[in-house]
Design a protein around this motif. Structure first.
Motif, mmCIF file in Angstrom:
data_model
loop_
_atom_site.group_PDB
_atom_site.id
_atom_site.type_symbol
_atom_site.label_atom_id
_atom_site.label_comp_id
_atom_site.label_asym_id
_atom_site.label_seq_id
_atom_site.Cartn_x
_atom_site.Cartn_y
_atom_site.Cartn_z
ATOM 1 N N GLY A 10 -11.425 -25.057 -4.467
ATOM 2 C CA GLY A 10 -10.412 -25.502 -3.801
ATOM 3 C C GLY A 10 -9.202 -25.739 -4.498
ATOM 4 N N GLY A 11 -8.171 -25.873 -3.892
ATOM 5 C CA GLY A 11 -6.888 -26.029 -4.402
ATOM 6 C C GLY A 11 -6.707 -27.697 -4.964
ATOM 7 N N GLY A 12 -7.770 -28.379 -4.751
ATOM 8 C CA GLY A 12 -7.557 -29.715 -4.982
ATOM 9 C C GLY A 12 -6.812 -30.712 -4.041
ATOM 10 N N LEU A 56 -14.004 -19.585 -2.034
ATOM 11 C CA LEU A 56 -12.507 -19.857 -2.470
ATOM 12 C C LEU A 56 -11.982 -20.464 -1.261
ATOM 13 C CD1 LEU A 56 -11.335 -16.832 -4.586
ATOM 14 C CD2 LEU A 56 -12.273 -18.924 -5.371
ATOM 15 N N GLN A 57 -11.529 -21.598 -0.932
ATOM 16 C CA GLN A 57 -11.209 -22.166 0.169
ATOM 17 C C GLN A 57 -9.805 -22.520 -0.155
ATOM 18 O OE1 GLN A 57 -13.586 -25.107 2.302
ATOM 19 N NE2 GLN A 57 -11.905 -26.387 2.129
ATOM 20 N N ASP A 58 -8.997 -21.552 0.846
ATOM 21 C CA ASP A 58 -7.396 -21.901 0.742
ATOM 22 C C ASP A 58 -6.979 -21.932 -0.716
ATOM 23 O OD1 ASP A 58 -4.828 -22.289 1.481
ATOM 24 O OD2 ASP A 58 -5.047 -24.356 1.833
ATOM 25 N N VAL A 59 -7.340 -20.845 -1.559
ATOM 26 C CA VAL A 59 -6.942 -20.674 -3.092
ATOM 27 C C VAL A 59 -5.977 -19.443 -3.188
ATOM 28 C CG1 VAL A 59 -7.636 -20.476 -5.252
ATOM 29 C CG2 VAL A 59 -8.969 -22.078 -3.766
ATOM 30 N N ALA A 60 -5.109 -19.601 -3.708
ATOM 31 C CA ALA A 60 -3.944 -18.480 -4.058
ATOM 32 C C ALA A 60 -4.758 -17.578 -5.206
ATOM 33 C CB ALA A 60 -2.944 -18.908 -4.592
ATOM 34 N N LEU A 61 -5.059 -16.440 -4.563
ATOM 35 C CA LEU A 61 -5.796 -15.406 -5.398
ATOM 36 C C LEU A 61 -4.698 -14.540 -5.984
ATOM 37 C CD1 LEU A 61 -8.533 -14.083 -6.057
ATOM 38 C CD2 LEU A 61 -8.264 -12.765 -4.128
ATOM 39 N N LEU A 69 -13.200 -13.094 -11.582
ATOM 40 C CA LEU A 69 -13.802 -12.765 -10.563
ATOM 41 C C LEU A 69 -14.683 -11.282 -10.488
ATOM 42 C CD1 LEU A 69 -12.381 -14.946 -7.672
ATOM 43 C CD2 LEU A 69 -14.744 -15.567 -8.871
ATOM 44 N N ARG A 70 -13.755 -10.511 -10.860
ATOM 45 C CA ARG A 70 -14.212 -9.100 -10.723
ATOM 46 C C ARG A 70 -15.740 -9.097 -11.225
ATOM 47 N NH1 ARG A 70 -10.913 -3.742 -10.835
ATOM 48 N NH2 ARG A 70 -12.602 -2.270 -10.645
ATOM 49 N N PRO A 71 -15.976 -9.307 -12.635
ATOM 50 C CA PRO A 71 -17.171 -8.856 -13.195
ATOM 51 C C PRO A 71 -18.270 -9.663 -12.395
ATOM 52 C CG PRO A 71 -15.709 -9.495 -14.821
ATOM 53 C CD PRO A 71 -15.098 -9.805 -13.417
ATOM 54 N N PHE A 72 -18.166 -10.941 -12.063
ATOM 55 C CA PHE A 72 -19.114 -11.695 -11.098
ATOM 56 C C PHE A 72 -19.510 -10.812 -10.064
ATOM 57 C CE2 PHE A 72 -19.589 -14.562 -7.466
ATOM 58 C CZ PHE A 72 -20.984 -15.300 -7.904
ATOM 59 N N VAL A 73 -18.464 -10.274 -9.163
ATOM 60 C CA VAL A 73 -18.800 -9.485 -7.879
ATOM 61 C C VAL A 73 -19.435 -8.270 -8.186
ATOM 62 C CG1 VAL A 73 -17.820 -8.404 -6.066
ATOM 63 C CG2 VAL A 73 -16.981 -10.589 -6.596
ATOM 64 N N GLU A 74 -19.110 -7.308 -9.233
ATOM 65 C CA GLU A 74 -19.658 -6.293 -9.595
ATOM 66 C C GLU A 74 -21.211 -6.457 -10.198
ATOM 67 O OE1 GLU A 74 -16.801 -4.696 -12.667
ATOM 68 O OE2 GLU A 74 -15.620 -3.699 -11.007
ATOM 69 N N ALA A 75 -21.466 -7.623 -10.662
ATOM 70 C CA ALA A 75 -22.798 -7.897 -11.158
ATOM 71 C C ALA A 75 -23.629 -8.184 -9.854
ATOM 72 C CB ALA A 75 -22.751 -8.817 -12.224
ATOM 73 N N GLY A 76 -23.282 -8.352 -8.552
ATOM 74 C CA GLY A 76 -23.927 -8.750 -7.619
ATOM 75 C C GLY A 76 -23.554 -10.031 -6.983
ATOM 76 N N GLY A 77 -22.872 -10.799 -7.550
ATOM 77 C CA GLY A 77 -22.400 -11.988 -6.997
ATOM 78 C C GLY A 77 -21.722 -12.003 -5.753
ATOM 79 N N GLY A 78 -21.975 -13.241 -4.987
ATOM 80 C CA GLY A 78 -21.298 -13.480 -3.395
ATOM 81 C C GLY A 78 -19.953 -13.872 -3.511
ATOM 82 N N LEU A 79 -19.050 -13.361 -2.632
ATOM 83 C CA LEU A 79 -17.644 -13.932 -2.849
ATOM 84 C C LEU A 79 -17.313 -14.046 -1.157
ATOM 85 C CD1 LEU A 79 -14.978 -14.939 -4.274
ATOM 86 C CD2 LEU A 79 -14.592 -12.603 -4.231
ATOM 87 N N VAL A 80 -17.037 -15.498 -0.827
ATOM 88 C CA VAL A 80 -16.107 -15.550 0.409
ATOM 89 C C VAL A 80 -14.784 -15.928 0.248
ATOM 90 C CG1 VAL A 80 -16.605 -16.837 2.463
ATOM 91 C CG2 VAL A 80 -18.624 -16.260 1.350
ATOM 92 N N LEU A 81 -14.003 -15.300 0.907
ATOM 93 C CA LEU A 81 -12.397 -16.041 0.960
ATOM 94 C C LEU A 81 -12.078 -16.535 2.248
ATOM 95 C CD1 LEU A 81 -10.988 -12.813 -0.441
ATOM 96 C CD2 LEU A 81 -11.596 -14.708 -1.995
ATOM 97 N N ALA A 82 -11.879 -17.981 2.192
ATOM 98 C CA ALA A 82 -11.595 -18.782 3.475
ATOM 99 C C ALA A 82 -9.975 -18.776 3.299
ATOM 100 C CB ALA A 82 -12.367 -19.960 3.413
ATOM 101 N N LEU A 83 -9.331 -18.262 4.223
ATOM 102 C CA LEU A 83 -7.941 -18.181 4.169
ATOM 103 C C LEU A 83 -7.297 -19.575 4.669
ATOM 104 C CD1 LEU A 83 -7.442 -14.422 5.482
ATOM 105 C CD2 LEU A 83 -7.642 -15.390 3.004
ATOM 106 N N GLY A 84 -6.175 -19.834 4.181
ATOM 107 C CA GLY A 84 -5.445 -20.964 4.629
ATOM 108 C C GLY A 84 -3.869 -20.706 4.385
ATOM 109 N N PRO A 85 -3.286 -21.743 4.304
ATOM 110 C CA PRO A 85 -1.752 -21.589 4.057
ATOM 111 C C PRO A 85 -1.289 -21.145 2.605
ATOM 112 C CG PRO A 85 -2.127 -23.836 4.331
ATOM 113 C CD PRO A 85 -3.667 -23.181 4.597
ATOM 114 N N ARG A 86 -2.207 -21.277 1.735
ATOM 115 C CA ARG A 86 -1.950 -20.794 0.304
ATOM 116 C C ARG A 86 -2.237 -19.474 0.275
ATOM 117 N NH1 ARG A 86 -2.574 -25.885 -3.324
ATOM 118 N NH2 ARG A 86 -3.232 -27.241 -1.748
#
Length: 86
Positions: A10-12, A56-61, A69-86
């Motif tokens: 999160g963005g803190g 990623l919870q309301d984090v500016a990407l 994050l790209r190598p993590f996802v390409e190696a099979g890691g899961g990624l969830v983007l929870a959108l918010g005002p950021r």
């Protein structure tokens, strides 16, 4: 039961939102999510190597974060983007 090491990023300064999502992920045990909370700066190659899921919870990407994050996802890691005002 299977354990899914999960990084909640999160963005803190939003403890209540992080707590809600952490509790929601903790409800079940098949699989069981082992959640740790972090700021975006914690997404290092070593930390990502220990995770199977990143939320990623309301984090500016920005380009730097996407590059990390790209190598993590390409190696099979899961990624969830929870959108918010950021």
């Amino acid at each position: 039961p299977q354990v899914v090491p999960t990084m909640l990023v999160g963005g803190g300064g939003r403890g209540e939102r992080d707590l809600f999502l952490t509790r929601a992920l903790g409800i079940g045990d098949r699989p069981r999510f082992e959640v740790t909370t972090h700021g975006p700066e914690a997404l290092t190659p070593d930390a990502l190597a220990r995770a199977r899921l990143v939320v990623l919870q309301d984090v500016a990407l920005d380009a730097g974060l996407a590059t990390r994050l790209r190598p993590f996802v390409e190696a099979g890691g899961g990624l969830v983007l929870a959108l918010g005002p950021r």
